[in-house]
Design a protein around this motif. Structure first.
Motif, PDB file in Angstrom:
ATOM      1  N   ASP A   1      50.554  50.100  68.094  1.00  0.00           N
ATOM      2  CA  ASP A   1      51.903  50.379  67.605  1.00  0.00           C
ATOM      3  C   ASP A   1      52.576  51.470  68.441  1.00  0.00           C
ATOM      4  O   ASP A   1      53.756  51.357  68.793  1.00  0.00           O
ATOM      5  CB  ASP A   1      51.875  50.767  66.128  1.00  0.00           C
ATOM      6  N   VAL A   2      51.820  52.512  68.777  1.00  0.00           N
ATOM      7  CA  VAL A   2      52.372  53.589  69.610  1.00  0.00           C
ATOM      8  C   VAL A   2      52.711  53.056  70.995  1.00  0.00           C
ATOM      9  O   VAL A   2      53.776  53.340  71.548  1.00  0.00           O
ATOM     10  CB  VAL A   2      51.366  54.756  69.709  1.00  0.00           C
TER      11      VAL A   2
ATOM     12  N   GLY B   1      57.366  44.551  77.074  1.00  0.00           N
ATOM     13  CA  GLY B   1      58.510  44.205  76.246  1.00  0.00           C
ATOM     14  C   GLY B   1      59.237  42.953  76.697  1.00  0.00           C
ATOM     15  O   GLY B   1      60.080  42.430  75.969  1.00  0.00           O
TER      16      GLY B   1
ATOM     17  N   ASP C   1      53.390  49.926  71.866  1.00  0.00           N
ATOM     18  CA  ASP C   1      54.524  49.000  71.804  1.00  0.00           C
ATOM     19  C   ASP C   1      55.846  49.738  71.662  1.00  0.00           C
ATOM     20  O   ASP C   1      56.882  49.287  72.179  1.00  0.00           O
ATOM     21  CB  ASP C   1      54.347  48.035  70.629  1.00  0.00           C
ATOM     22  N   GLN C   2      55.828  50.875  70.960  1.00  0.00           N
ATOM     23  CA  GLN C   2      57.059  51.613  70.706  1.00  0.00           C
ATOM     24  C   GLN C   2      57.391  52.639  71.785  1.00  0.00           C
ATOM     25  O   GLN C   2      58.466  53.248  71.751  1.00  0.00           O
ATOM     26  CB  GLN C   2      56.961  52.322  69.347  1.00  0.00           C
ATOM     27  N   ALA C   3      56.494  52.827  72.735  1.00  0.00           N
ATOM     28  CA  ALA C   3      56.741  53.801  73.800  1.00  0.00           C
ATOM     29  C   ALA C   3      58.023  53.445  74.543  1.00  0.00           C
ATOM     30  O   ALA C   3      58.236  52.292  74.919  1.00  0.00           O
ATOM     31  CB  ALA C   3      55.558  53.828  74.766  1.00  0.00           C
ATOM     32  N   LYS C   4      58.871  54.433  74.743  1.00  0.00           N
ATOM     33  CA  LYS C   4      60.183  54.181  75.353  1.00  0.00           C
ATOM     34  C   LYS C   4      60.118  54.042  76.859  1.00  0.00           C
ATOM     35  O   LYS C   4      61.044  53.542  77.492  1.00  0.00           O
ATOM     36  CB  LYS C   4      61.146  55.309  74.996  1.00  0.00           C
TER      37      LYS C   4
END
Length: 282
Positions: free
Chosen positions: A101-102, A128, A104-107
């Motif tokens: 989750d971390v 992404g 996948d959400q990393a900008k």
């Protein structure tokens, strides 16, 4: 504000040096907006953007003598000496759960390179934009003769470091005029490899472009080093590489040597941190 990329070389188990560097970066909250990696560097990038400090060191050292990790048994059962299912499925999902989750959400933008077996050219995948992205990382890490071909996005893929060993050109092409480059060896120019075309012809008779690319690897690698030195002269590259000679195999199984190289990466990053900050601010 500088548009800075982070370029991660491969190098087999020498990639544990990069693990040390990136663990220090995690501690200091150093996260450039763009990361590109090939081969072992792709695995390190995954741990880094998952903010999973210590994962790289664990992956390189914890299962060294586990038959599921590297063995002839794997070759007989799965057609690959390296247990890729064990590395990319069993460990991150059950043995040492990875924070997907971390990640996948990393900008930060993450690009990994692989080699197209049919064309002998590099192909790049961005987090992404294609799923499951872990398969792209697996393809980038699939070392010839140790791992099998990975089928992904309709392509047959192997180790990204074959054609693009230090992918600084791709980072520049993507708009990053300045780059932090993490190398995993202190060798300079590398010689032409021993001719093993007879062996490769037996293994991959359909992949003539791949075989040519493998025997052009030394030339591509040497060209990358020349380019990096030119960028350094222009103050457009900040290079981290082992400050001591690296005397270990690319598939090292001695945990003491591996842990020493991890610590060297961490210490080199720590010693260079102030200079890095100055370079980023200049």
């Amino acid at each position: 504000m500088k548009q800075v990329g982070l370029v991660l070389q491969g190098g087999g188990t020498r990639g544990i040096y990069t693990s040390g560097v990136l663990d220090f970066f995690i501690e200091q909250d150093v996260f450039p907006s763009y990361v590109i990696a090939v081969s072992a560097g792709a695995c390190n990038a995954m741990a880094y953007l998952g903010r999973d400090k210590g994962l790289g060191k664990y992956m390189y050292t914890e299962h060294l003598h586990d038959l599921r990790y590297l063995s002839w048994r794997n070759l007989l059962r799965h057609g690959s000496l390296l247990g890729m299912d064990f590395i990319f499925d069993e460990i991150p999902r059950r043995i040492r759960p990875f924070p997907f989750d971390v990640f996948d959400q990393a900008k930060e933008k993450l690009v990994v390179g692989a080699t197209n077996c049919e064309t002998g050219e590099s192909v790049y995948f961005s987090k992404g934009e294609c799923e499951p992205f872990v398969t792209a990382i697996r393809a980038s890490c699939s070392i010839p003769l140790l791992s099998g071909v990975v089928y992904y996005q309709g392509l047959k893929l192997l180790d990204g470091g074959i054609v693009d060993p230090i992918p600084v050109n791709k980072s520049l092409a993507d708009g990053n005029e300045w780059n932090i480059i993490v190398r995993t060896g202190n060798d300079e120019m590398v010689p032409q490899p021993v001719n093993l075309s007879w062996l490769l012809q037996r293994i991959w008779p359909r992949y003539q472009a791949l075989i040519r690319a493998m025997f052009e690897h030394h030339a591509r690698y040497n060209q990358s080093l020349r380019q990096i030195r030119a960028l350094q002269r222009e103050n457009r590259a900040f290079v981290l590489s082992p400050s001591k000679p690296v005397r270990m195999r690319r598939m090292e199984r001695n945990p003491i040597k591996l842990l020493e190289l991890y610590q060297l990466g961490y210490d080199d990053a720590r010693r260079a941190y102030r200079s890095l900050q100055t370079w980023l601010e200049s």
